[in-house]
Design an enzyme around this catalytic site. Structure first.
Site, PDB file in Angstrom:
ATOM      1  CB  SER A  21     -17.048  18.123  -2.322  1.00 56.06           C
ATOM      2  OG  SER A  21     -16.587  19.104  -3.207  1.00 56.06           O
ATOM      3  CG  ASN A  99     -15.434  21.177  -0.841  1.00 58.05           C
ATOM      4  OD1 ASN A  99     -14.426  21.647  -1.361  1.00 58.05           O
ATOM      5  ND2 ASN A  99     -15.391  20.210   0.049  1.00 58.05           N
ATOM      6  CB  CYS A 130      -7.850  19.923  -1.901  1.00 58.60           C
ATOM      7  SG  CYS A 130      -7.520  19.414  -3.614  1.00 58.60           S
ATOM      8  CB  ILE A 191     -10.864  10.445   5.432  1.00 59.77           C
ATOM      9  CG1 ILE A 191     -11.113   9.225   4.541  1.00 59.77           C
ATOM     10  CG2 ILE A 191     -10.720  10.026   6.855  1.00 59.77           C
ATOM     11  CD1 ILE A 191      -9.973   8.195   4.542  1.00 59.77           C
ATOM     12  N   GLY A 217     -12.516   5.338  -2.921  1.00 61.59           N
ATOM     13  CA  GLY A 217     -13.127   4.047  -3.228  1.00 61.59           C
ATOM     14  C   GLY A 217     -12.995   3.093  -2.053  1.00 61.59           C
TER      15      GLY A 217
END
Lengths: 303, 259
Positions: A21, A99, A130, A191, A217
């Site tokens: 997402s 999401n 979030c 995660i 990343g």
């Protein structure tokens, strides 16, 4: 051709590769580059009941082997999604998963109920992780009682496949994986980003207007892999692994640690074909080593 | 316009001034249509400190040879690596990206204003304006004489007015102080440069009722409208600089400037 099919709950996916997402828009942004129906699934941008403008600029900082973002769930809300986006993306021959975000338990359940009525959305990913919003979000994903409450309420409101997206910003990831399983979730995905920050030393100012943001990343991959491995051992529902996957070998690390499926995220910013390349790469890797199906290597390090 | 991911071959890498380079790269399959103001996302290889692609304005386009020019200012490890590209090396780019400048109408008086790296999109824009039968003028601002970039190509398209902050070349002051900017009734002004310069130009144009478009250089990750990092506050809410821009009419921006 290895058998790449996997199942999350009762839902079958043609392969274990989805897009994370917030990194793949609504899929259509990639139409120029490849047929997105080749993917196992597309998790579309984080959606809320109401339209949100997100956090102020700057929202992004490049960091070693990764990036921070503090987008803050900018989206046009469920009404706009239903009217303008859903009709356009429902014809994709892959699973479109939304999401789901909110400030309160009621927000989450109301949005889940709305999505339950959309027959071309076979699953939702409940985002209780979030890190870039003041209310809701990670508060639900870092407090066991709050997590239990929101997952239970959404489970009541939503009858199809329910995936809970977990925050890594906790002491014990297995606790939240177990809560999700206990409250009836069909799967956990992990995660989400790790909370981080960066400072412009010359300007003597934070590089993000929101000061902190979520790190993604390859920089986070070893941490993500460890958490996915822990979660996969702790629960019997399928785990969807993500965190810094750039290629098929990265994805196979997660699968070998116990993930049933994976999500490719930040990689799509740099290489729009990344998720497709992961599908092809898993297939050829399994073929070349004589594995008939992806399930032959799922959790292989734990056997 | 369909976007492409393509390996181009570097044909030339030319120094334009202190810390500035123009990279020419050619497509073996021929270029797609590229509009003035559009940009490309360049993959930087062999630079461990560089994670994301680098967005670069299209500086010039030569359809006959399939060559695109990119103006690069060395700002960090990624652009430093690009500045060392040799002819024959490949660069992977995603393009063409973003919207474009609105071309002027016949008979309009048109000024292109740039400063530093902001000169990047003005050459191709000037070329397209010239092709449309209008002679553009250019106003360029630099810190001082030693920072002036080679602008011979612009001189071929129209008159160039120079301003330096210390007066070491051309008019002393900012581009907005140039008499040719201040006193002439321009119909359209196009601007790209440092934000304070664009805001000064925008304020003057608003005050004088001149049509003005600016090209923004926001930080971005993806360049294709999915990361939502390069947002610009506008009268229609937060828009992506990469897909709704990089060119914006100043009337749509929520800049704290007054006319």
């Amino acid at each position: 051709m290895a058998d790449l099919r996997i199942k999350i709950g009762t839902l079958e996916f043609r392969n274990p590769v989805m897009t994370a997402s917030g990194t793949f828009g609504y899929g259509s942004e990639f139409d120029d580059f490849f047929d997105v129906s080749a993917l196992g699934g597309i998790i579309v941008k984080g959606t809320t009941l109401e339209s949100r403008e997100g956090n102020p600029y700057p929202r992004m900082a490049e960091t070693p082997a990764g990036m921070l973002n503090s987008v803050g769930l900018q989206n046009k809300g469920i009404d706009y999604f239903e009217k303008n986006i859903y009709p356009r993306i429902r014809q994709y021959d892959t699973h479109i998963i939304v999401n789901v975000n909110g400030n309160t338990v009621e927000d989450y359940t109301e949005l889940s109920r709305r999505l339950n009525a959309l027959d071309a959305i076979p699953a939702i990913e409940l985002n209780i992780s979030c890190p870039n919003v003041k209310k809701g979000g990670m508060i639900f994903g870092t407090n066991p009682a709050a997590a239990r409450e929101v997952i239970a309420a959404v489970r009541q409101a939503y009858s199809r496949t329910l995936i809970v997206k977990l925050s890594p910003n906790v002491t014990d990831i297995t606790e939240f994986a177990r809560i999700s399983e206990g409250e009836g979730a069909d799967s956990v995905s992990l995660i989400n980003t790790l909370v981080g920050m960066a400072i412009d030393v010359r300007a003597m100012k934070p590089r993000l207007a929101a000061i902190t943001g979520g790190l993604s990343g390859p920089a986070i991959r070893p941490v993500a892999l460890r958490m996915v491995w822990q979660a996969a051992k702790a629960v019997s529902i399928p785990v969807i692994g993500m965190g810094g996957i750039m290629n098929a070998d990265d994805a196979l690390e997660f699968i070998m640690a116990g993930a049933t499926a994976v999500q490719v995220g930040t990689a799509s910013f740099i290489e729009p074909l990344a998720a497709l390349d992961v599908v092809k790469g898993i297939d050829s890797s399994l073929d070349s080593r004589g594995f008939a199906s992806v399930s032959d290597v799922t959790g292989i390090i734990n056997r | 316009m369909k976007k492409r991911i393509e390996d181009l071959t570097v044909t030339q890498n030319r120094r334009l001034g202190e810390g500035f380079f123009v990279i020419n790269a050619s497509s073996s399959q021929g270029l797609p249509d590229i509009l003035p103001g559009q940009f490309v996302q360049v993959l930087v290889t062999d630079s461990p400190a560089t994670f994301l692609r680098r967005p670069l304005s299209v500086h010039d386009v030569d359809m006959s040879t399939g060559t695109i020019s990119l103006l690069v200012q060395i700002a960090g490890a990624g652009t430093e690596r690009l500045s060392r590209l040799n002819p024959g090396e490949k660069i992977n780019i995603i393009y063409p990206l973003g919207n474009s400048f609105t071309l002027p109408l016949k008979g309009e008086r048109v000024l292109l204003v740039g400063g530093g790296c902001g000169m990047a999109p003005l050459l191709y824009l000037g070329r397209k304006i010239r092709e449309a039968g209008i002679e553009p003028a250019f106003a360029l601002g630099f810190r001082n004489r030693s920072r002036i970039l080679d602008h011979d190509e612009l001189t071929k398209l129209g008159e160039v007015f120079l301003a330096t902050e210390d007066g070491s070349e051309g008019y002393r002051g900012f581009v907005t102080d140039l008499p040719q900017f201040r006193d002439k009734d321009w119909d359209r002004v196009y601007c790209c440069g440092p934000e304070p310069m664009m805001k000064a130009v925008a304020a003057a144009c608003l005050r004088r009722g001149i049509f003005c478009e600016v090209s923004l250089e926001n930080l971005m990750a993806c360049g294709i409208g999915v990361c939502l990092c390069c947002i610009v506050p506008t009268t229609s809410g937060n828009l992506c600089s990469c897909t709704d821009g990089p060119v914006f009419n100043i009337r749509d921006l929520k800049w704290q400037i007054s006319g």
